[in-house]
Design a protein around this motif. Structure first.
Motif, PDB file in Angstrom:
ATOM      1  N   TYR A 109       0.829  -1.201   0.000  1.00 21.95           N
ATOM      2  CA  TYR A 109       0.000   0.000   0.000  1.00 21.95           C
ATOM      3  C   TYR A 109       0.864   1.251   0.000  1.00 21.95           C
ATOM      4  O   TYR A 109       1.916   1.303   0.633  1.00 21.95           O
ATOM      5  N   TYR A 110       0.411   2.267  -0.731  1.00 23.38           N
ATOM      6  CA  TYR A 110       1.074   3.566  -0.698  1.00 23.38           C
ATOM      7  C   TYR A 110       0.017   4.652  -0.530  1.00 23.38           C
ATOM      8  O   TYR A 110      -1.137   4.488  -0.947  1.00 23.38           O
ATOM      9  N   GLN A 111       0.399   5.748   0.103  1.00 23.19           N
ATOM     10  CA  GLN A 111      -0.532   6.856   0.289  1.00 23.19           C
ATOM     11  C   GLN A 111      -0.812   7.505  -1.058  1.00 23.19           C
ATOM     12  O   GLN A 111       0.104   7.945  -1.746  1.00 23.19           O
ATOM     13  N   GLY A 112      -2.048   7.569  -1.420  1.00 22.10           N
ATOM     14  CA  GLY A 112      -2.475   8.020  -2.738  1.00 22.10           C
ATOM     15  C   GLY A 112      -3.211   6.922  -3.486  1.00 22.10           C
ATOM     16  O   GLY A 112      -3.988   7.202  -4.408  1.00 22.10           O
ATOM     17  N   TYR A 113      -2.975   5.676  -3.097  1.00 21.58           N
ATOM     18  CA  TYR A 113      -3.678   4.541  -3.714  1.00 21.58           C
ATOM     19  C   TYR A 113      -5.179   4.689  -3.537  1.00 21.58           C
ATOM     20  O   TYR A 113      -5.960   4.402  -4.450  1.00 21.58           O
ATOM     21  N   HIS A 114      -5.590   5.179  -2.374  1.00 12.40           N
ATOM     22  CA  HIS A 114      -7.021   5.318  -2.116  1.00 12.40           C
ATOM     23  C   HIS A 114      -7.671   6.337  -3.048  1.00 12.40           C
ATOM     24  O   HIS A 114      -8.871   6.252  -3.333  1.00 12.40           O
ATOM     25  N   ASP A 115      -6.872   7.303  -3.567  1.00 12.66           N
ATOM     26  CA  ASP A 115      -7.426   8.278  -4.512  1.00 12.66           C
ATOM     27  C   ASP A 115      -7.818   7.615  -5.824  1.00 12.66           C
ATOM     28  O   ASP A 115      -8.774   8.043  -6.478  1.00 12.66           O
ATOM     29  N   ILE A 116      -7.088   6.597  -6.225  1.00 11.87           N
ATOM     30  CA  ILE A 116      -7.448   5.853  -7.428  1.00 11.87           C
ATOM     31  C   ILE A 116      -8.648   4.956  -7.153  1.00 11.87           C
ATOM     32  O   ILE A 116      -9.604   4.897  -7.937  1.00 11.87           O
ATOM     33  N   VAL A 117      -8.625   4.260  -6.022  1.00 14.96           N
ATOM     34  CA  VAL A 117      -9.700   3.322  -5.712  1.00 14.96           C
ATOM     35  C   VAL A 117     -11.034   4.040  -5.574  1.00 14.96           C
ATOM     36  O   VAL A 117     -12.077   3.555  -6.043  1.00 14.96           O
ATOM     37  N   VAL A 118     -11.037   5.214  -4.955  1.00 14.27           N
ATOM     38  CA  VAL A 118     -12.303   5.918  -4.743  1.00 14.27           C
ATOM     39  C   VAL A 118     -12.913   6.351  -6.074  1.00 14.27           C
ATOM     40  O   VAL A 118     -14.149   6.404  -6.218  1.00 14.27           O
ATOM     41  N   THR A 119     -12.081   6.647  -7.063  1.00 13.31           N
ATOM     42  CA  THR A 119     -12.607   7.010  -8.381  1.00 13.31           C
ATOM     43  C   THR A 119     -13.380   5.846  -8.973  1.00 13.31           C
ATOM     44  O   THR A 119     -14.503   6.019  -9.491  1.00 13.31           O
ATOM     45  N   PHE A 120     -12.813   4.661  -8.916  1.00 15.91           N
ATOM     46  CA  PHE A 120     -13.510   3.478  -9.428  1.00 15.91           C
ATOM     47  C   PHE A 120     -14.767   3.198  -8.613  1.00 15.91           C
ATOM     48  O   PHE A 120     -15.811   2.827  -9.171  1.00 15.91           O
TER      49      PHE A 120
END
Length: 402
Positions: free
Chosen positions: A141-152
């Protein structure tokens, strides 16, 4: 269930202003029909879907994205989604960090969304991330990964988002999910060579300022999801990136810097000033023009030709750029970079093809002339995608770089 934040694209207003409303609606309707024709082909015409995702306006609506994004990633939507373990939050070493990041992600949700709905989506976001990490222990996991996941999550909903992001994480995002940032830094190292090919003066100024490339880190690892406030622009870029080579985001980052040439050159030539300017990404960028330009630059200066300059360390065993070949073979579909190459070759005159378009004059005057000439030729080449599929002819801004 997917939240539908928009049914259009950020470029729609520009199309509407550039032509009559009836003409705009007719073009939009025609593109929707072309997309559904490609979806209903047997087998699905993924090459056509790539062209639609790249061409102006992208995939137009979230409803269409729900159908096309799985095809671009070769995900079988009929298969049951992965099932999470009940005790995953207690067992995951990443849970606390994911929880903190998701709690800080309030601005990624549409304004005015009821708190109860947003909190429910945040819980789904946590579950998706932890499930993917649990199923793929090689991923970190890296900080910023959640920004991609939330888009999907917002576009396709929890069930489909899990499958799509898992495929994305093992291919396009694979470099970012290594235990170290070595491969991420390697990708960032492509930024300056791209700029140097197009605008040596700007490149030299940035080198003198010693600004580096860290200003583009959040752009790259979140696919610009963290830095763009308008969700329409985010999903438009995701259409483009999903249809293209995994390194396309770094080309788009380079195009943004090139577009802001005069702002950069007007800065004091020091790291703090230039970094501050570039880290504040404008929200009113001409996205469609920049998308077209990024595709053109990928064709002119493919990663293979920039690798010597970009290589700062030995390539890791499995990187996104290399696993992309496995990915395209598995999906048995046309290479997305070939879509770009075909539109480039189709519009260059025979005598032009024999010239060395990579030659870069070192004076600003000649650089500008060369860039403008290439913009005219390659802007037309970029529109070939639209003309062949939809017969659209949006206006191309000839003076992309002032």
């Amino acid at each position: 269930m997917a939240f539908q934040p928009s049914q259009g694209d950020g470029s729609a207003g520009r199309w509407n202003r550039g032509s009559g409303k009836a003409d705009f609606n007719a073009k939009r309707k025609k593109k929707v029909a072309e997309i559904h024709q490609a979806l209903n082909s047997d087998p699905t015409d993924v090459a056509a879907l790539r062209r639609m995702a790249i061409s102006e306006g992208g995939l137009l609506t979230d409803e269409i994205r729900c159908q096309v994004w799985p095809k671009l990633l070769n995900v079988n939507t009929s298969e049951p989604p992965p099932v999470s373990r009940k005790d995953l939050r207690q067992l995951s070493k990443d849970y606390q960090q994911v929880l903190l990041d998701v709690r800080r992600s309030l601005r990624r949700f549409p304004p005015g969304m009821p708190d109860e709905q947003r909190e429910g989506l945040q819980e789904e976001l946590i579950d998706i991330i932890l499930l993917i990490l649990d199923r793929n222990p090689q991923l970190h996991y890296y900080q910023g990964y959640h920004d991609i996941v939330v888009t999907f999550l917002l576009v396709v909903g929890e069930r489909l988002a899990t499958s799509l992001v898992e495929k994305l994480s093992t291919h396009h995002l694979r470099d970012f999910m290594d235990p170290t940032m070595d491969n991420t830094k390697h990708i960032l190292n492509y930024l300056m060579p791209i700029i140097d090919q197009v605008n040596p003066e700007l490149h030299d100024f940035m080198q003198s300022a010693e600004v580096g490339t860290i200003f583009a880190l959040s752009w790259l690892i979140t696919w610009f999801g963290h830095v763009l406030s308008d969700f329409r622009h985010v999903v438009r870029l995701y259409d483009f990136f999903l249809a293209c080579h995994p390194l396309m985001p770094i080309y788009f980052a380079a195009v943004i810097v090139l577009y802001r040439e005069q702002e950069v050159l007007d800065c004091d030539c020091d790291m703090a000033s230039v970094h501050h300017l570039l880290s504040q990404i404008p929200q009113d960028l001409p996205y469609e023009t920049l998308i077209s330009r990024a595709g053109d630059l990928f064709v002119q200066f493919p990663p293979s030709e920039l690798a010597r300059e970009a290589a700062a360390q030995q390539e890791a065993e499995r990187t996104a750029a290399s696993t992309f070949k496995d990915f395209e073979l598995a999906s048995a579909q046309q290479r997305p970079d070939m879509v770009l190459r075909q539109r480039f070759r189709g519009l260059l005159r025979p005598e032009t093809r024999t010239k060395d378009v990579l030659t870069k004059p070192r004076t600003n005057r000649f650089v500008k002339l060369a860039v403008m000439g290439l913009t005219v030729a390659l802007g037309a080449a970029a529109l070939a995608v639209v003309k062949s599929a939809l017969e659209w002819a949006p206006k191309f801004q000839l003076q992309l770089f002032p």
